[in-house]
Design an enzyme around this catalytic site. Structure first.
Site, short mmCIF file in Angstrom:
data_model
loop_
_atom_site.label_atom_id
_atom_site.label_comp_id
_atom_site.label_asym_id
_atom_site.label_seq_id
_atom_site.Cartn_x
_atom_site.Cartn_y
_atom_site.Cartn_z
N LYS A 1 0.81 -1.21 0.00
CA LYS A 1 0.00 0.00 0.00
C LYS A 1 0.85 1.27 0.00
O LYS A 1 0.66 2.16 -0.83
CB LYS A 1 -0.89 -0.07 1.23
CG LYS A 1 -1.49 1.19 1.72
CD LYS A 1 -2.29 0.88 2.97
CE LYS A 1 -1.41 0.59 4.17
NZ LYS A 1 -1.07 1.78 4.92
N THR A 2 1.77 1.34 0.93
CA THR A 2 2.59 2.55 1.01
C THR A 2 3.43 2.71 -0.24
O THR A 2 3.62 3.81 -0.75
CB THR A 2 3.50 2.50 2.25
OG1 THR A 2 2.70 2.20 3.39
CG2 THR A 2 4.18 3.82 2.46
N ASP B 1 -4.08 8.16 3.16
CA ASP B 1 -3.64 6.84 3.64
C ASP B 1 -4.58 6.40 4.77
O ASP B 1 -5.20 7.24 5.42
CB ASP B 1 -2.21 6.98 4.16
CG ASP B 1 -1.57 5.63 4.40
OD1 ASP B 1 -2.15 4.62 3.94
OD2 ASP B 1 -0.51 5.57 5.04
N GLU B 2 -4.67 5.12 5.02
CA GLU B 2 -5.49 4.60 6.12
C GLU B 2 -6.90 5.19 6.08
O GLU B 2 -7.44 5.63 7.09
CB GLU B 2 -4.85 4.92 7.48
CG GLU B 2 -3.40 4.52 7.60
CD GLU B 2 -3.21 3.04 7.86
OE1 GLU B 2 -4.15 2.25 7.57
OE2 GLU B 2 -2.14 2.65 8.34
N GLN C 1 -8.87 -3.53 8.38
CA GLN C 1 -7.91 -3.02 9.35
C GLN C 1 -8.42 -1.75 10.03
O GLN C 1 -7.64 -0.97 10.57
CB GLN C 1 -6.56 -2.74 8.69
CG GLN C 1 -5.86 -4.00 8.23
CD GLN C 1 -4.47 -3.72 7.70
OE1 GLN C 1 -3.59 -3.31 8.42
NE2 GLN C 1 -4.31 -3.93 6.40
N ARG D 1 0.86 -8.90 10.88
CA ARG D 1 2.14 -8.21 11.03
C ARG D 1 3.30 -9.18 10.82
O ARG D 1 4.44 -8.77 10.65
CB ARG D 1 2.30 -7.59 12.42
CG ARG D 1 1.32 -6.51 12.83
CD ARG D 1 1.18 -5.45 11.82
NE ARG D 1 0.07 -5.74 10.93
CZ ARG D 1 -0.14 -5.13 9.77
NH1 ARG D 1 0.68 -4.20 9.36
NH2 ARG D 1 -1.18 -5.45 9.01
#
Length: 781
Positions: free
Chosen positions: A78-79, A265-266, A296, A642
DNA sequence: ACTGCGCCAGTTTTT
DNA sequence: CTGGCGCAGT
């Protein structure tokens, strides 16, 4: 914070001075229009990083025009997409950095994005509007503070200040703050602000029953007090921006024109206020790209609305939705376990994550006797792993609540395992730091009455309740700020001579410091203030064990100040970025909350405390029911995903909370893990859940072959300490045990009830002495 | 005005 | 077990 190197950038709100356009073709291309094709030439030549992306990632990075929603599962890059997209915009000469807005939700995410951007394109990103929602809002608000009745140097209050202020407001309104805790009012107000509602916009449907329906009136009073203090709270940063945008079309137009591209983002964590803010800004060019993962979303308690993702296509017609489903992080086993778990959630958009590569190890689930045994078994496994060549940096212990970290810290200390606690007690929340910062706040902003009140009598100056009351009275009568009122007051005979002298001295000190602030750097200033105010002396003379540590922290504060140009910059940093970078170098195991772990990844992840009541947390269930449970489940999903190579889930049958023992049952999330991707390693008698029964790999008989680590542990303390008693009996309704009853406790043995207070018992044990235990943990003998 | 005592309550997560 | 807060005594 805004990561904008060009703070001098004259952002001309009149729009009279358009930015120079050395790059041909930049301006016309910036016009909104979903159908305008990208410039092929520029794209190819200037964006080499695109080639490193997979097809979906690449589409997400290249679809510059119009609204784009990227549903990016955990570990799908994503980033990377966001950063590449940014690079692509710049390389294709579609905008200058100063015309791009990149917002994140947490400081950590902002920091990471900045790092990745500068790593990828270096200084070319200068001028970029990159930061958290709050940081960007502050920046906007400083320019237009007057529009909402503030001065540009307004202060930002933290929770502590807010509570004190609310308490004042409530006391002034004659409300019993015992019956109605200020915390409750804070929660109500925050909820309103998260939804973008000022006091004038709270409708009957949004009313709260707090304080018999007086919450709204109190909200209004609170906002009034904030204004006189020239202050605002976190929620206001967004809310005031919205107010300005709503009331000043010219200002809004200007930002709309400025931000040709918006990246978020997010996105799943945005609340209504943030959503409205984004929508207003995006109405200019319409080039908005939101990246998020509904699975998430873990900030619902803070007002985040997953619904923002769901309604995206409605609010941005013609929006393109791109799914990133290829996971580059975890092994298939871990990914499958996590996917199986999250599949139990009903409200989701749904994604099918896949990955390639070796299966990897199954998720290990283990049950232990109590929290200490859990910490011990984690420590042992860590020693085994690091002995096998895994770096401690690549290991993380992810806990549900901050208080869980202690058991691990203690264990790691005695086992000599280096560790760091991320996001632990916050530097700027320590008392001595807050006191020192309060002095600086008053210097920078004389209207900051909360800060003034905080340090008025710290160190002791003989200015107690009576003096404060007099100052308050004067302030209210004159309608002025506290310091102004204090200055007026020393000219009267209102105060006792001694108090009057002290207050005069303090005000003179502030005047002098303020003068010094004009020339001296912030660090020097702080040093002077801490010294001359007598604050440092106060701690030097303090004869408690933690006084030296506090002095040390003050020194650290001065050091931290050296990095800042001005006092104002520093104070803003304190308000927005509560944490303090401590350069803890070296290989260390990471301990942090699940929330703190979002966006991070590790080779090995330990997930302790999977017990009903703790995880899912009882409070989440009580307060938000089924939705709360789903959010907890998403948190579990975040935790599992994670891990790159190994994940360990554990639960304890007994846990000490405050000072009493409580028995616990394994989390329902353990049963929800798909059996074929899990290896259960539970001491006999501690677990009888469905998972174990259905699972052939369930093995607890000593001697049965399994991994070395598991064998070691079984031979160790856990097996020895685990009784074969029936834990389930202790899980039922607590028996009504009365005084004098003879009881049996699995850890302490037989005893007699000495004191009974509901579920809390005090028992005199025959061997273990007197202990306080929960009723549910003993059985009649 | 300050100090000390005892009682109470609390602990989810973050900007 | 802590810490915060209110109350009573000095």
């Amino acid at each position: 914070m805004c990561y904008n190197a060009a703070m001098s950038d004259p952002f001309d709100l009149t729009g009279a001075a358009p930015e120079p356009g050395p790059q041909p073709g930049a301006s016309p291309r910036a016009e909104p229009g979903a159908d305008s094709p990208p410039q092929p030439g520029a794209t190819e030549a200037a964006a080499p990083f695109l080639d490193a992306l997979n097809a979906q990632q690449r589409e997400a990075a290249e679809s510059l025009d119009g609204a784009v929603l990227v549903l990016a599962g955990a570990g799908t890059g994503k980033t990377r997409v966001l950063v590449t997209r940014l690079d692509h915009i710049l390389a294709a000469r579609r905008a200058f950095p100063g015309q791009i807005l990149a917002v994140t939700f947490t400081n950590k995410a902002a920091r990471e994005m900045l790092e990745r951007v500068t790593g990828l394109i270096g200084g070319a990103a200068e001028g970029l509007w990159l930061g958290t929602f709050h940081a960007i809002c502050v920046r906007i608000l400083r320019r237009h503070a007057e529009a909402v009745g503030l001065k540009p140097n307004f202060t930002i209050l933290d929770t502590d200040d807010q509570l004190r202020l609310l308490k004042q407001v409530m006391e002034a309104a004659n409300l019993d703050t015992q019956r109605w805790p200020p915390r409750g009012l804070l929660a109500v107000i925050q909820r309103w602000k998260d939804r973008g509602l000022g006091p004038d916009r709270v409708t009957a449907a949004e009313q709260s029953d707090f304080a018999a329906g007086r919450a709204l009136a109190l909200y209004d009073l609170y906002q009034g007090r904030l204004k006189t203090l020239n202050a605002c709270d976190f929620g206001d940063l967004l809310l005031h921006c919205l107010t300005i945008f709503a009331g000043h079309a010219d200002v809004l137009n200007d930002y709309q024109r400025r931000f040709r591209f918006i990246l978020v983002d997010e996105y799943q964590d945005t609340n209504v206020a943030q959503y409205l803010w984004l929508r207003l800004l995006a109405q200019g060019g319409g080039n908005i790209c939101c990246v998020g993962d509904d699975d998430q979303s873990i900030y619902g308690w803070r007002g985040a609305e997953v619904g923002n993702i769901l309604r995206f296509e409605k609010d941005f017609p013609g929006a393109k939705v791109i799914r990133l489903e290829r996971n580059y992080r975890s092994t298939p086993q871990i990914l499958a376990a996590a996917s199986g778990l999250i599949a139990h959630n009903a409200g989701r958009l749904g994604k099918t994550l896949w990955t390639e590569g070796d299966d990897g190890a199954k998720v290990r689930v283990s049950g232990v006797w109590d929290g200490e045994a859990e910490a011990l078994s984690v420590a042992e496994e860590i020693e085994f792993l690091t002995g096998g060549g895994i770096s401690a940096d690549e290991i993380a212990v992810l806990v549900r609540t901050g208080s869980q970290t202690r058991a691990f810290e203690e264990r790691f200390l005695s086992s000599a395992i280096p560790y760091r606690v991320i996001g632990g007690p916050r530097f700027y929340e320590r008392r001595e730091i807050r006191d020192a910062v309060a002095y600086l706040r008053v210097i920078a902003q004389a209207d900051d009455g909360l800060a003034f009140e905080r340090i008025l009598n710290v160190p002791k100056r003989g200015l107690g309740g009576a003096s404060i009351a007099a100052i308050h009275r004067a302030a209210r009568a004159e309608g002025t700020a506290l310091t102004t009122a204090a200055a007026a007051l020393v000219g009267t005979d209102e105060l006792r001579p001694q108090a009057r002298r002290q207050l005069t001295g303090l005000l003179e000190d502030f005047a002098r410091w303020r003068e010094a602030a004009a020339t001296a750097g912030p660090a020097v200033l702080a040093e002077t203030v801490i010294d001359e105010s007598g604050y440092a002396a106060m701690w030097r003379n303090h004869k408690s064990a933690d006084a030296p540590g506090r002095l040390e922290n003050l020194g650290e504060l001065v050091t931290a100040l050296e990095e800042f140009e001005s006092l104002g910059d520093f104070l803003e940093h304190v308000a927005l970025v509560m944490e303090h970078d401590q350069d803890e170098a070296g290989e260390m195991v990471n301990i942090m909350t699940l929330h703190g772990a979002k966006g991070l990844e590790f080779d090995v992840v330990f997930l302790p405390g999977w017990e009903e009541g703790l995880f899912p947390h009882q409070r989440a269930l009580d307060e938000n029911g089924a939705a709360g449970l789903e959010e907890e489940r998403r948190l579990a999903y975040v935790g599992l995903t994670r891990a790159r190579r190994r994940a360990y889930v554990s639960f304890a049958a007994n846990r000490r909370l405050f000072n009493l023992w409580q028995s616990a049952i394994p989390s329902r999330f353990i049963d929800e893990l798909p059996g074929e991707h899990v290896e259960v390693d539970v001491a006999q008698g501690l677990y009888s859940g469905g998972l174990a029964k259905a699972e052939s790999s369930y093995h607890f008989a000593p001697g049965q072959a399994s991994s070395g680590a598991a064998r070691r542990r079984r031979g160790g303390r856990m097996a020895a300490s685990a009784p074969d008693g029936d834990q389930a009996a202790a899980q039922g309704e607590p028996d009504a045990l009365r005084r004098g009853a003879r009881v049996f406790h699995q850890k302490f043995g037989y005893g007699k009830v000495v004191e009974a207070d509901g579920a809390k018992l005090e028992i005199a044990f025959e061997k273990a002495g007197r202990k306080k235990v929960m009723a549910g943990f003993v059985e009649p003998a």
